[in-house]
Design a protein around this motif. Structure first.
Motif, mmCIF file in Angstrom:
data_model
loop_
_atom_site.group_PDB
_atom_site.id
_atom_site.type_symbol
_atom_site.label_atom_id
_atom_site.label_comp_id
_atom_site.label_asym_id
_atom_site.label_seq_id
_atom_site.Cartn_x
_atom_site.Cartn_y
_atom_site.Cartn_z
ATOM 1 N N THR A 135 -8.312 13.441 7.270
ATOM 2 C CA THR A 135 -9.361 12.434 7.201
ATOM 3 C C THR A 135 -8.956 11.327 6.231
ATOM 4 O OG1 THR A 135 -11.000 14.167 7.563
ATOM 5 C CG2 THR A 135 -11.807 12.048 6.744
ATOM 6 N N PRO A 136 -9.018 10.052 6.654
ATOM 7 C CA PRO A 136 -8.515 8.976 5.798
ATOM 8 C C PRO A 136 -9.457 8.620 4.647
ATOM 9 C CG PRO A 136 -9.371 8.079 7.845
ATOM 10 C CD PRO A 136 -9.413 9.576 7.994
ATOM 11 N N VAL A 137 -8.855 8.351 3.491
ATOM 12 C CA VAL A 137 -9.563 7.806 2.342
ATOM 13 C C VAL A 137 -8.753 6.633 1.810
ATOM 14 C CG1 VAL A 137 -10.670 9.982 1.728
ATOM 15 C CG2 VAL A 137 -8.467 9.403 0.709
ATOM 16 N N VAL A 138 -9.454 5.590 1.404
ATOM 17 C CA VAL A 138 -8.820 4.401 0.846
ATOM 18 C C VAL A 138 -9.269 4.266 -0.598
ATOM 19 C CG1 VAL A 138 -8.522 1.901 1.030
ATOM 20 C CG2 VAL A 138 -8.774 3.287 3.110
ATOM 21 N N LEU A 139 -8.314 4.078 -1.511
ATOM 22 C CA LEU A 139 -8.587 4.050 -2.946
ATOM 23 C C LEU A 139 -8.208 2.681 -3.507
ATOM 24 C CD1 LEU A 139 -6.990 7.519 -3.870
ATOM 25 C CD2 LEU A 139 -9.299 7.053 -3.002
ATOM 26 N N ALA B 25 0.841 -1.202 0.000
ATOM 27 C CA ALA B 25 0.000 0.000 0.000
ATOM 28 C C ALA B 25 0.873 1.248 0.000
ATOM 29 C CB ALA B 25 -0.924 0.011 1.203
ATOM 30 N N ALA B 26 0.538 2.195 -0.878
ATOM 31 C CA ALA B 26 1.182 3.502 -0.888
ATOM 32 C C ALA B 26 0.359 4.430 -0.003
ATOM 33 C CB ALA B 26 1.272 4.041 -2.302
ATOM 34 N N VAL B 27 1.021 5.107 0.927
ATOM 35 C CA VAL B 27 0.340 5.958 1.901
ATOM 36 C C VAL B 27 0.983 7.339 1.903
ATOM 37 C CG1 VAL B 27 -0.362 6.219 4.318
ATOM 38 C CG2 VAL B 27 -0.131 3.921 3.327
ATOM 39 N N GLY B 28 0.136 8.378 1.894
ATOM 40 C CA GLY B 28 0.654 9.731 1.934
ATOM 41 C C GLY B 28 -0.382 10.706 2.468
ATOM 42 N N CYS C 267 -3.505 3.762 -0.737
ATOM 43 C CA CYS C 267 -3.725 3.160 -2.065
ATOM 44 C C CYS C 267 -3.088 1.773 -2.087
ATOM 45 C CB CYS C 267 -3.100 4.016 -3.153
ATOM 46 S SG CYS C 267 -3.637 5.736 -3.203
ATOM 47 N N PRO C 268 -3.846 0.727 -1.792
ATOM 48 C CA PRO C 268 -3.268 -0.614 -1.815
ATOM 49 C C PRO C 268 -3.344 -1.277 -3.188
ATOM 50 C CG PRO C 268 -5.495 -0.724 -0.973
ATOM 51 C CD PRO C 268 -5.213 0.736 -1.260
ATOM 52 N N ASP C 269 -2.458 -2.223 -3.409
ATOM 53 C CA ASP C 269 -2.680 -3.210 -4.455
ATOM 54 C C ASP C 269 -3.596 -4.267 -3.852
ATOM 55 O OD1 ASP C 269 -0.950 -2.070 -6.365
ATOM 56 O OD2 ASP C 269 0.789 -3.082 -5.492
#
Length: 293
Positions: free
Chosen positions: A31-35, A24-27, A61-63
């Protein structure tokens, strides 16, 4: 495995099951959002949207399981790649990163995972965005006659293990490249290096990609049918963005989605299927609006 990255994001490897860790790419902060990405792509499809959101949100942003640099367990049973299992992965990933509640956005396959995660874990998903897809059950019921030819890959990958994997491996770049080319209105939206990344990642994941699709012709339909029969609906605000393909296929997408939620915002957009890359400003605005609904 990932030769390209989202600038300013850090890649994490997070265990979500005994035999599965997600990349997962995190930046960003806030407020959290997951794509969740679609087919035949990786988390990199969110690179433009993620950069815009990271100014005021924590963006994850996970694979997906079976894609990109995430683990690809063997298909030992129908649940390994069910959207219920993949949705649980996402909820566990967010929790491991410190977020028990978040806005969830998904495109294509990722939208099906997001739909199941939102149905199964309403306590975790505060808002949901679905890009250019129908719920699994509605998709199979809507496809019929010659118009169903646009979904030929759905029927191919629904077959028993063996033949579809062999056929796709025999010409993986041409198979996956067909969708990247045919479904894009603006070819410049997926530049050559990104296209090569998607093709390389997909060719390395043929068995798990096929297993993901095979689950959608079996166990995922069962899960959706159980929810529909029970009258279960999405409890959070929902936004759906789609191309104008519903009328051509003989159904109204907005009507189908309305059966699953009382909190629907539905928009038809002019870009192609890969709308997060073709119009990232619009997609980022729609995701940001869900954080305040």
């Amino acid at each position: 495995m990932t030769p390209l990255s989202i600038p300013g994001f850090t890649e994490h490897r997070v265990r979500v099951a005994d035999d599965v860790a997600l990349n997962a790419a995190v930046g960003g902060t806030g407020t959290p959002v997951v794509l969740l990405h679609g087919f035949p792509q990786t988390h990199l499809m969110w690179r433009h949207v993620a950069a815009r959101l990271a100014t005021d949100h924590t963006v994850i942003c996970p694979d997906l399981r079976g894609y990109g640099a995430s683990d690809k367990p063997a298909e030992t049973g129908p649940d390994v790649y069910s959207k219920r299992t993949m949705g649980r992965d996402v909820v566990r990933l967010a929790a491991a990163l410190g977020h028990d509640r978040f806005v969830l956005a998904g495109h294509d396959r990722g939208a099906l995972v997001a739909f199941r995660a939102a149905m199964d874990h309403p306590e975790a998903v505060s808002g949901a965005l679905f890009l250019d897809v129908l719920p699994t059950l509605d998709m199979w019921e809507a496809l019929r006659g010659v118009s169903a030819g646009v979904g030929f890959h759905l029927y191919l990958m629904a077959q028993a293990p063996g033949l579809p994997e062999e056929m796709i491996r025999a010409s993986a770049d041409r198979f996956f490249g067909h969708f990247l080319d045919a479904w894009t209105k603006d070819p410049q939206a997926i530049p050559a290096d990104v296209r090569d990344h998607y093709l390389t990642a997909s060719a390395a994941a043929v068995p798990s990609i096929v297993a993901d699709y095979r689950a959608s012709a079996g166990v995922d339909v069962d899960h959706d049918t159980t929810d529909r029969d029970a009258g279960n609906r999405l409890a959070m605000p929902v936004t759906v963005l789609q191309q104008d393909w519903g009328a051509a296929l003989g159904f109204q997408a907005q009507d189908l989605w309305s059966a699953w939620t009382d909190h629907l915002r539905h928009r038809t957009v002019s870009c192609g299927h890969f709308m997060a890359e073709e119009d990232p400003t619009l997609i980022a605005e729609e995701i940001r609006s869900l954080t305040t609904r």
